[in-house]
Design an enzyme around this catalytic site. Structure first.
Site, PDB file in Angstrom:
ATOM      1  N   ARG A 148      70.821  55.704 -84.063  1.00 25.47           N
ATOM      2  CA  ARG A 148      72.040  56.464 -84.406  1.00 25.47           C
ATOM      3  C   ARG A 148      71.684  57.932 -84.674  1.00 25.47           C
ATOM      4  NH1 ARG A 148      73.114  51.412 -87.109  1.00 25.47           N
ATOM      5  NH2 ARG A 148      72.400  52.177 -89.144  1.00 25.47           N
ATOM      6  N   LYS A 158      87.199  64.365 -93.771  1.00 25.32           N
ATOM      7  CA  LYS A 158      88.207  63.631 -92.996  1.00 25.32           C
ATOM      8  C   LYS A 158      88.626  62.357 -93.716  1.00 25.32           C
ATOM      9  CE  LYS A 158      87.920  60.465 -89.511  1.00 25.32           C
ATOM     10  NZ  LYS A 158      87.526  59.881 -88.231  1.00 25.32           N
ATOM     11  N   GLU A 199      94.456  62.899 -91.338  1.00 22.86           N
ATOM     12  CA  GLU A 199      94.534  62.140 -90.084  1.00 22.86           C
ATOM     13  C   GLU A 199      95.443  60.920 -90.192  1.00 22.86           C
ATOM     14  OE1 GLU A 199      90.786  60.680 -88.521  1.00 22.86           O
ATOM     15  OE2 GLU A 199      91.745  59.920 -86.727  1.00 22.86           O
ATOM     16  N   LYS A 224      95.248  66.126 -88.062  1.00 21.67           N
ATOM     17  CA  LYS A 224      94.652  65.403 -86.924  1.00 21.67           C
ATOM     18  C   LYS A 224      95.549  64.224 -86.579  1.00 21.67           C
ATOM     19  CE  LYS A 224      90.441  62.927 -85.568  1.00 21.67           C
ATOM     20  NZ  LYS A 224      88.986  62.985 -85.550  1.00 21.67           N
TER      21      LYS A 224
HETATM   22  P1  13P Z   1      88.934  58.945 -81.188  1.00 24.08           P
HETATM   23  O1  13P Z   1      89.043  60.300 -80.558  1.00 24.08           O
HETATM   24  O2  13P Z   1      87.952  58.062 -80.494  1.00 24.08           O
HETATM   25  O3  13P Z   1      90.274  58.316 -81.398  1.00 24.08           O
HETATM   26  O4  13P Z   1      88.325  59.144 -82.614  1.00 24.08           O
HETATM   27  C1  13P Z   1      88.804  60.143 -83.426  1.00 24.08           C
HETATM   28  C2  13P Z   1      88.585  59.795 -84.822  1.00 24.08           C
HETATM   29  O5  13P Z   1      87.954  60.522 -85.544  1.00 24.08           O
HETATM   30  C3  13P Z   1      89.153  58.540 -85.336  1.00 24.08           C
HETATM   31  O6  13P Z   1      89.150  58.572 -86.726  1.00 24.08           O
END
Ligand code: 13P
Length: 345
Positions: free
Chosen positions: A48, A138, A179, A221
């Site tokens: 990773r 986030k 988000e 987001k």
């Molecule tokens: P994806 O663009 O693969 O949807 O992932 C964005 C993300 O940060 C999901 O939390």
């Protein structure tokens, strides 16, 4: 409490820069393991680390990527150069961010809906992440479209969670990425997604207001307004662009500097074309860019295959994908560019 306005101003100015976006490389160990295993790549702390180091050290990538969201494991890892990851990112002209939610739990008294946990101890964790170099954070809430879902309860509970988190981040001088993800799973139409997105975003901004979050220092987001994956009627990029921008105009104040979409299971090409379509529409008050995980990484990961020999080729693919999305963030992408890009697998 310390006044961190300067920190917030500096960070948001860099993240909202025209033509740049954010890379989400913050998959939990369970999620990245699933993605690796699908390609027969072993998932260990070391693989990773190697993969994420490959991403962030891609030559020239800071031209298109202003920030990278890290998972806590990576924030605490040391790169092969001996530097801590946040240091490595900064050296490459990229701001380090951190996923701070603790994932999803079932929300009682709903039909299989989920709530995002992680508020307990968050203030202490934010203080620690800041000392380690994180400038932004986030928190992801999810909503699934089904019969009777998302429920009013889920919409309200998650809006409150997002707003509590965002207010705490700002108190620590960390820019919050807010988000709310409406999942693409299911057979719903774009019209249904349109209605749900309006309700969700309306609730999110109401809660942000109640918690006195300064909208000038957040990144939204969202998911795009799009048909479900299993819906027979597939919306065009123009339809997705128009529907998404219409909902954003109804619900997102112009004070928000930048909106960076998630890709949510769209193909890389779709995610780029849909973003471009939004940026062809005149008069948007916000920067409209990307914060993709899969749509930026898919081809790169497939090229890497867990083998250091493929690292340079994988970086090239990642660079090209980031460049195409940068063009889309200013409305200058065309599908013809995909064909010209022989590197894309
Ligand atoms: P994806 O663009 O693969 O949807 O992932 C964005 C993300 O940060 C999901 O939390």
């Amino acid at each position: 409490m310390t006044n961190y306005t300067k920190d917030l101003e500096t960070t948001i100015a860099k993240l909202a820069a025209k033509g740049k976006g954010i890379l989400a490389a913050d998959e939990s160990n369970a999620t990245i393991t699933k993605r690796f295993e699908a390609l027969n790549i072993q998932s260990t702390a070391d693989t990773r680390r190697a993969y994420r180091e490959l991403l962030v050290t891609t030559p020239g990538i800071s031209e298109y990527v202003a920030g990278v969201i890290l998972f806590e494991e990576t924030l605490n890892q040391t790169a092969s150069t001996g530097e801590a990851f946040p240091e490595l990112l900064k050296k490459h002209g990229i701001l380090p961010g951190i996923k701070v939610d603790k994932g999803l739990v079932a929300l009682p008294n709903t039909t299989d809906e989920q709530f995002t946990q992680g508020l307990d101890g968050l203030s202490e964790r934010l203080a620690e992440y800041k000392t380690k170099g994180a400038c932004f954070a986030k928190w992801r809430a999810v909503y699934n479209i089904g019969a009777g879902t998302p429920s009013a309860l889920t919409i309200r509970a998650n809006a409150e969670g997002l707003a509590s988190y965002a207010a705490l981040c700002q108190a620590h001088g960390i820019v919050p990425i807010v988000e709310p993800e409406i999942l693409i799973d299911g057979d719903h139409t774009i019209e249904r997604c349109f209605d749900v997105t309006e309700n969700v975003l309306h609730a999110v901004f109401h809660s942000l207001f109640k918690h006195k979050v300064k909208l000038e220092y957040i990144i939204l987001k969202p998911s795009m307004v799009i048909n479900g994956k299993k819906c027979a009627a597939k919306a065009t990029a123009e339809q997705v662009g128009k529907a998404t921008v219409t909902i954003l105009r109804r619900t997102v104040p112009a004070a928000v500097p930048t909106i960076n979409f998630l890709s949510g299971g769209q193909s890389p090409e779709e995610a780029t074309a849909n973003l471009n379509a939004m940026n062809l529409l005149p008069g948007n008050p916000w920067n409209l860019s990307f914060s993709y995980a899969r749509a930026l990484q898919d081809y790169c990961m497939k090229t890497w295959k867990g083998d250091a020999k493929n690292a340079a080729a994988a970086q090239k693919i990642f660079f090209e994908r980031a460049k195409l999305n940068s063009l889309a963030s200013v409305g200058k992408y065309t599908t013809a560019l995909e064909k010209e890009n022989s590197l894309v697998a």
